[in-house]
Design a protein around this motif. Structure first.
Motif, short mmCIF file in Angstrom:
data_model
loop_
_atom_site.label_atom_id
_atom_site.label_comp_id
_atom_site.label_asym_id
_atom_site.label_seq_id
_atom_site.Cartn_x
_atom_site.Cartn_y
_atom_site.Cartn_z
N ALA A 27 1.23 -1.29 -0.05
CA ALA A 27 -0.30 0.26 0.07
C ALA A 27 0.69 1.46 0.08
CB ALA A 27 -0.85 -0.17 1.06
N ALA A 28 2.04 1.77 0.79
CA ALA A 28 2.75 2.40 1.39
C ALA A 28 3.78 2.77 0.26
CB ALA A 28 3.37 2.05 2.48
N PRO A 29 4.65 3.53 -0.07
CA PRO A 29 5.57 4.15 -1.25
C PRO A 29 6.67 2.92 -0.66
CG PRO A 29 4.71 6.07 -0.42
CD PRO A 29 4.10 5.51 0.70
N ALA A 30 7.84 2.35 -1.99
CA ALA A 30 8.39 1.11 -1.15
C ALA A 30 9.18 1.68 -0.68
CB ALA A 30 8.41 0.56 -2.95
N LEU A 31 10.32 0.78 0.03
CA LEU A 31 11.26 0.57 0.39
C LEU A 31 12.67 0.06 0.03
CD1 LEU A 31 9.85 -2.27 3.06
CD2 LEU A 31 10.21 0.39 3.44
N ALA A 32 13.42 0.48 0.77
CA ALA A 32 15.22 0.65 -0.38
C ALA A 32 15.52 -0.46 -1.77
CB ALA A 32 16.22 0.85 0.31
N ASP A 33 15.63 -0.52 -2.35
CA ASP A 33 15.84 -2.12 -3.10
C ASP A 33 13.85 -2.58 -3.55
OD1 ASP A 33 18.01 -0.95 -2.91
OD2 ASP A 33 19.05 -2.58 -2.43
N ASP A 40 7.87 3.43 -17.98
CA ASP A 40 7.39 4.23 -17.51
C ASP A 40 7.27 5.32 -16.27
OD1 ASP A 40 5.08 2.71 -17.09
OD2 ASP A 40 3.81 3.54 -17.99
N ASN A 41 7.33 4.20 -15.17
CA ASN A 41 7.32 5.31 -13.74
C ASN A 41 8.10 4.70 -12.95
OD1 ASN A 41 5.38 6.22 -11.73
ND2 ASN A 41 4.99 4.18 -11.02
N PHE A 42 9.78 4.69 -13.14
CA PHE A 42 10.99 4.24 -12.94
C PHE A 42 10.93 5.26 -11.62
CE2 PHE A 42 15.95 3.19 -11.94
CZ PHE A 42 15.12 2.32 -10.94
N ALA A 552 -4.81 7.58 -1.68
CA ALA A 552 -4.23 7.28 -0.43
C ALA A 552 -2.54 7.60 -0.57
CB ALA A 552 -4.33 6.36 0.29
N TYR A 553 -2.01 6.86 -1.76
CA TYR A 553 -0.52 6.80 -1.84
C TYR A 553 -0.11 6.96 -2.93
CZ TYR A 553 -2.00 3.77 2.08
OH TYR A 553 -1.90 3.45 3.14
N GLY A 554 -0.59 7.71 -4.29
CA GLY A 554 -0.14 8.13 -5.59
C GLY A 554 0.01 7.19 -6.70
N GLU A 555 1.43 7.21 -7.22
CA GLU A 555 1.11 6.27 -8.03
C GLU A 555 2.79 5.87 -7.16
OE1 GLU A 555 0.95 6.61 -12.26
OE2 GLU A 555 -1.38 7.62 -11.62
N GLU A 556 3.34 6.30 -6.18
CA GLU A 556 4.47 5.93 -5.86
C GLU A 556 4.22 3.90 -5.47
OE1 GLU A 556 5.71 8.35 -3.02
OE2 GLU A 556 5.99 9.67 -4.05
N VAL A 557 3.21 3.84 -6.01
CA VAL A 557 3.34 2.29 -5.81
C VAL A 557 3.64 1.45 -6.30
CG1 VAL A 557 1.43 -0.22 -4.69
CG2 VAL A 557 1.84 2.12 -3.48
#
Length: 697
Positions: A27-33, A40-42, A552-557
């Protein structure tokens, strides 16, 4: 690693693999690595800051253009300007098997070429390179508005088929695919340049590529030369591929930033809790029971004669690999901490939505809708698996069912067909169907009798569908008669039936065609029930779950894996677990130390003879923190300069549950190094021309 990453038995290594800590990722933005990101969303700025790099769009475009998807379920990369492609041995072993005979065994002995004239076409294999990504979310979602049940599924499938057709037109060199991302939150049209003429260039011996066998599978350290080379051809000549990666023979450096560009097959990180519970309690257990039994049958089969061992080697490897994959998934789902973390994560997202009354009214309760659909899933899964799923492992039955369905579906307008028979998808289907491949009758009989016996066992003798399949025959008797009497092993016969359509199918007395015809009405009926009661409500609700996550989290997922091109980032590095530190690399000297002289630790004769010629300190395999899954097999592992350091082929034990989450402290990707490949090609196999092409020297 295969669809050919998940992992080994937790009982051997204990519980507490750090899974629960990873599950904020869904759900939340990704963790390191963490993350298998679309091109198109890297998160380019995030990666540059974390690793002190200056990667740009030009770098991304170069790596994308050199990344290859193989329709055999693997990934690969261009490594020369003459169409040369680098991948894993287990991605080309089926080709080696298909090119073998009872007199020539390219699986056991390896496939070596001294010139391009000796390169042989891989039946059924197609290579694809992604050229563009277009957002078609609005068009696809609009098609399903106001519709329910099978009408929802068919309306969506129809517009996707139309978009694929218009996206590529009639260009025979292109393939278009509408990809579902975020479980319906987005739809993208992926356009590929395709190559239908793919030829085998090099494959080592099976004992070399899979050294350590099943005991070492999904473990590290590894000593596998899991490499293979194929070449793309166009108009009978090697394809011109100026956009390729730079081959390097140097060893990877500890801490060096690495990027894996490949096609991860499938993850379930965005599934709801109720869906995961269904996987845990029903889907995986049923599949494992059947994999376990077919594995036993293949082991017995392979012990009956040298020829049976030859033809069963590749399928047995695949089934054993899949068994471990799902065994790992089952143990992850049985982990209380894992499921508690997933419930907490789901509750957090629901709370965020509830806090916004307008958004809550728009989203509703998709989690509840998906939970309700699980009852229909449970009621229909076994029937759907056995009747619509068919004889999973049988080439002949697959040919028969494809021909029977194609005869009916191709007579309809493209938008009204089953989606797999839409115009844009027929070229690959036809190639897969008509390319000449050997058919091993004894193995086919084993597969067919297994499917029929399991269908009778699971659905019972009195089930009308079972009666339709078997009549008065036993599963074994029907399988023997059908395989012995079928002519579908002949590609000319298949072509005549494909070209002849419904009239040719109706006139055919081929026992496998007749079997597929008998089964098809029941298979279509259970498919309709599945689409109406399971797929449609689940997919419609999943779109709303995706909208909730975006709100809730945008497209950082990042989205779940879909066997489409993704890029993950990480670095070379070992790990520490329970006080034991595992170094990042193995070397050639370690291979000889591990060898015992008995399978699966027996060296191929060429390696025994070459020992004194090899540099023992050459890095053989290594591990990185990159986040991958099955389907990434063969993916290039590149550095910030666009140099290829190796090909991903496995995951370590702690990737257990990789379908559901990622823990960067201990999850590792296992890579066969280009340093080992170069050393072996030059000093073990004497492939001097191939080395020159790779290195430019």
């Amino acid at each position: 690693m295969s669809i050919r990453l998940l992992n080994m038995i937790r009982l051997k290594y204990g519980a507490g693999l750090g899974l629960a800590a990873a599950f904020s990722i869904s759900a939340a933005p990704a963790l390191a690595d963490e993350g298998m990101w679309t091109y198109d969303n890297f998160p380019l700025a995030q990666v540059n800051e974390a690793y002190g790099l200056k990667l740009d769009q030009k770098w991304l475009d170069r790596v994308q253009g050199a990344s290859v998807r193989l329709t055999t379920g693997c990934s690969a990369s261009l490594v020369s300007d003459k169409g040369l492609v680098f991948t894993n041995h287990h991605c080309v072993v089926e080709c080696a098997q298909d090119l073998s005979s009872d007199k020539t065994d390219y699986v056991q002995d390896g496939f070596l070429t001294a010139s391009r004239e000796e390169e042989k076409k891989c039946p059924g294999m197609q290579a694809e390179i992604l050229t563009s990504i277009t957002d078609v979310t609005r068009e696809v979602q609009a098609a399903g508005l106001g519709k329910t049940g099978q009408d929802f599924v068919r309306a969506r499938d129809a517009v996707m088929a139309s978009l694929e057709k218009s996206g590529c037109g009639d260009d025979p060199n292109l393939r278009c695919q509408v990809v579902t991302l975020y479980r319906g939150g987005q739809y993208k049209l992926y356009r590929y340049r395709k190559y239908s003429d793919v030829r085998l260039v090099f494959a080592p011996e099976f004992a070399t590529a899979f050294f350590g066998g099943d005991p070492d599978n999904f473990n590290f350290p590894r000593y596998n030369l899991d490499i293979g080379f194929v070449r793309l051809y166009e108009n009978g000549k090697p394809a011109a591929t100026p956009q390729h990666l730079t081959w390097t023979s140097r060893a990877p450096q500890d801490g060096e930033a690495t990027f894996v560009s490949g096609n991860p097959g499938s993850t379930n990180r965005l599934m709801t809790v109720s869906q995961l519970e269904t996987l845990r309690d029903l889907t995986i257990p049923v599949g494992q029971l059947q994999r376990s039994e077919i594995r036993g049958r293949l082991i017995r089969f392979s012990e009956e004669s040298p020829e049976h061992k030859r033809i069963a080697t590749d399928p047995l490897f695949g089934i054993e690999n899949s068994y471990k994959v799902f065994f790992g998934q089952q143990f992850a789902l049985n982990d209380k901490a894992f499921m508690d973390a997933k419930r907490a994560q789901e509750a957090e997202l629901k709370a965020k939505i509830t806090a916004d009354p307008k958004l809550a009214a728009e989203i509703g309760d998709p989690w509840g809708d998906i939970a309700k659909a699980q009852e229909a899933y449970a009621n229909n899964y076994v029937r759907y698996r056995q009747i619509e799923g068919g004889a999973t492992y049988s080439k002949l039955y697959d040919y028969a069912r494809t021909l029977v369905r194609a005869a009916e579906e191709r007579s309809k307008p493209s938008a009204e067909r089953l989606p797999e028979f839409a115009d844009a998808r027929l070229a690959l289907m036809e190639k897969t169907l008509l390319d000449p491949k050997p058919v091993d009758a004894p193995l086919e009989e084993t597969y067919l009798s297994f499917w029929l016996s399991k269908t009778r066992e699971y659905l019972t003798t009195d089930d009308p569908a079972v009666k339709t399949l078997l009549g008065k025959e036993s599963p074994e008797g029907l399988a023997q008669r059908a395989v012995a009497g079928s002519k579908l092993a002949d590609p000319a016969v298949r072509k005549a039936l494909w070209d002849g359509g419904a009239k040719a199918i109706a006139a055919s007395d081929d026992p496998l065609i007749q079997l597929a015809l008998r089964n098809d009405p029941n298979a279509r009926a259970v498919r309709k029930t599945w689409e109406t009661e399971v797929q449609a409500p689940t997919d419609a609700a999943a779109e709303r779950v995706a909208r909730a996550k975006f709100a809730a989290y945008g497209e950082e997922v990042y989205p779940d894996a879909t066997f489409t091109l993704r890029l993950s980032y990480g670095k070379v590095g070992g790990w520490t677990y329970r006080g034991q530190t595992i170094p990042a690399t193995t070397n050639i000297a370690g291979l000889y130390e591990r060898a015992t002289g008995a399978e699966p630790y027996q060296l191929a004769p060429r390696w025994v003879a070459a020992k004194d010629r090899l540099n023992g300190s050459t890095v053989f395999d290594f591990v990185t923190t990159n986040d991958i899954i099955g389907g990434n097999s063969g993916s290039p592992v590149v550095n910030a300069k666009g140099e290829i350091l190796g090909a991903a082929f496995d995951g370590n034990i702690h990737s257990l549950g990789g379908a559901f989450g990622y823990d960067g402290s201990i999850n590792r990707t296992v890579v066969v190094a280009t340093s080992a490949a170069t050393e072996a090609l030059a000093k073990v196999y004497g492939r001097t021309e191939l080395v020159k092409e790779l290195t430019g020297k």
